[in-house]
Design a protein around this motif. Sequence first.
Motif, PDB file in Angstrom:
ATOM      1  N   GLN A   1      64.893   7.455  12.696  1.00  0.00           N
ATOM      2  CA  GLN A   1      64.197   6.801  13.799  1.00  0.00           C
ATOM      3  C   GLN A   1      64.586   5.324  13.780  1.00  0.00           C
ATOM      4  OE1 GLN A   1      62.140   8.048  16.322  1.00  0.00           O
ATOM      5  NE2 GLN A   1      62.495   5.980  17.103  1.00  0.00           N
ATOM      6  N   THR A   2      65.199   4.854  14.867  1.00  0.00           N
ATOM      7  CA  THR A   2      65.590   3.446  14.925  1.00  0.00           C
ATOM      8  C   THR A   2      64.516   2.666  15.661  1.00  0.00           C
ATOM      9  OG1 THR A   2      66.872   3.669  16.969  1.00  0.00           O
ATOM     10  CG2 THR A   2      68.015   4.135  14.901  1.00  0.00           C
ATOM     11  N   ASP A   3      64.375   1.389  15.309  1.00  0.00           N
ATOM     12  CA  ASP A   3      63.291   0.567  15.840  1.00  0.00           C
ATOM     13  C   ASP A   3      63.751  -0.517  16.807  1.00  0.00           C
ATOM     14  OD1 ASP A   3      61.387   1.927  14.276  1.00  0.00           O
ATOM     15  OD2 ASP A   3      61.845   0.654  12.556  1.00  0.00           O
TER      16      ASP A   3
ATOM     17  N   GLU B   1      72.873   1.784  14.635  1.00  0.00           N
ATOM     18  CA  GLU B   1      72.308   2.006  15.966  1.00  0.00           C
ATOM     19  C   GLU B   1      72.713   0.864  16.886  1.00  0.00           C
ATOM     20  OE1 GLU B   1      71.124   3.296  18.990  1.00  0.00           O
ATOM     21  OE2 GLU B   1      69.898   4.444  17.583  1.00  0.00           O
TER      22      GLU B   1
ATOM     23  N   ASN C   1      67.460  13.264  10.094  1.00  0.00           N
ATOM     24  CA  ASN C   1      66.880  12.515  11.205  1.00  0.00           C
ATOM     25  C   ASN C   1      66.681  11.050  10.835  1.00  0.00           C
ATOM     26  OD1 ASN C   1      66.471  14.706  13.125  1.00  0.00           O
ATOM     27  ND2 ASN C   1      65.039  15.490  11.603  1.00  0.00           N
TER      28      ASN C   1
ATOM     29  N   GLY D   1      69.302   1.495  20.815  1.00  0.00           N
ATOM     30  CA  GLY D   1      67.971   1.976  20.486  1.00  0.00           C
ATOM     31  C   GLY D   1      66.891   1.204  21.215  1.00  0.00           C
TER      32      GLY D   1
ATOM     33  N   ARG E   1      65.694   4.673  19.258  1.00  0.00           N
ATOM     34  CA  ARG E   1      65.861   6.103  19.576  1.00  0.00           C
ATOM     35  C   ARG E   1      65.592   6.967  18.354  1.00  0.00           C
ATOM     36  NH1 ARG E   1      69.963   7.564  23.970  1.00  0.00           N
ATOM     37  NH2 ARG E   1      70.313   5.615  25.054  1.00  0.00           N
ATOM     38  N   HIS E   2      65.346   8.234  18.642  1.00  0.00           N
ATOM     39  CA  HIS E   2      65.325   9.246  17.590  1.00  0.00           C
ATOM     40  C   HIS E   2      66.763   9.744  17.472  1.00  0.00           C
ATOM     41  CE1 HIS E   2      64.005  12.453  14.994  1.00  0.00           C
ATOM     42  NE2 HIS E   2      64.740  13.281  15.720  1.00  0.00           N
ATOM     43  N   ARG E   3      67.357   9.598  16.294  1.00  0.00           N
ATOM     44  CA  ARG E   3      68.759   9.957  16.084  1.00  0.00           C
ATOM     45  C   ARG E   3      68.865  10.921  14.904  1.00  0.00           C
ATOM     46  NH1 ARG E   3      72.428   7.874  19.977  1.00  0.00           N
ATOM     47  NH2 ARG E   3      72.027   5.672  20.294  1.00  0.00           N
ATOM     48  N   TYR E   4      70.084  11.366  14.657  1.00  0.00           N
ATOM     49  CA  TYR E   4      70.367  12.196  13.495  1.00  0.00           C
ATOM     50  C   TYR E   4      71.840  12.053  13.153  1.00  0.00           C
ATOM     51  CZ  TYR E   4      71.884  15.405  17.165  1.00  0.00           C
ATOM     52  OH  TYR E   4      72.488  15.946  18.265  1.00  0.00           O
TER      53      TYR E   4
ATOM     54  N   HIS F   1      76.728  10.792  17.908  1.00  0.00           N
ATOM     55  CA  HIS F   1      76.262   9.997  19.048  1.00  0.00           C
ATOM     56  C   HIS F   1      77.341   9.014  19.495  1.00  0.00           C
ATOM     57  CE1 HIS F   1      72.282  11.592  18.224  1.00  0.00           C
ATOM     58  NE2 HIS F   1      72.412  11.187  16.969  1.00  0.00           N
TER      59      HIS F   1
END
Length: 133
Positions: free
Chosen positions: A7-9, A116, A5, A119, A121-124, A41
């Motif tokens: 998390q992008t900001d 990213e 996982n 974003g 977004r929560h990504r993986y 994605h």
Amino acid sequence: MRKINVQTDRRDDMIDVTHEVLQYVRESGVENGTVMIYCPHTTAGITINENADPDVKRDMLRRLDEVFPWEHPKDRHLEGNTAAHMKASFMGASQHVLVNQGDLVLGTWQGIYFCEFDGPRHRYFYVQVSSNE
């Protein structure tokens, strides 16, 4: 295979995931082979580039914005994120890295980045190690 996982900001970002990939390789016990890093994605990608100077990331993101501007009068995609799709396709969805003696075979200044482009977004992403033995 492992799902990692992220998390992008920001809308556009390059997150160094080299450590996470290396950790998985070492946990796998594979001494010699390859590791695939795959992003599922359509508005994010995976790349390998310099990880010593943070200006490289900033310059790359700035230049990608110049080539693929967020707003273009001819873009027709209803979500309005055509630029994110273009950037993700440009970077690519995956990278392969050699594994030798349980370590990633990367150049002195190279790192693996989750990119990213739509974003925050929560990504993986996924990593999978294959052995040559």
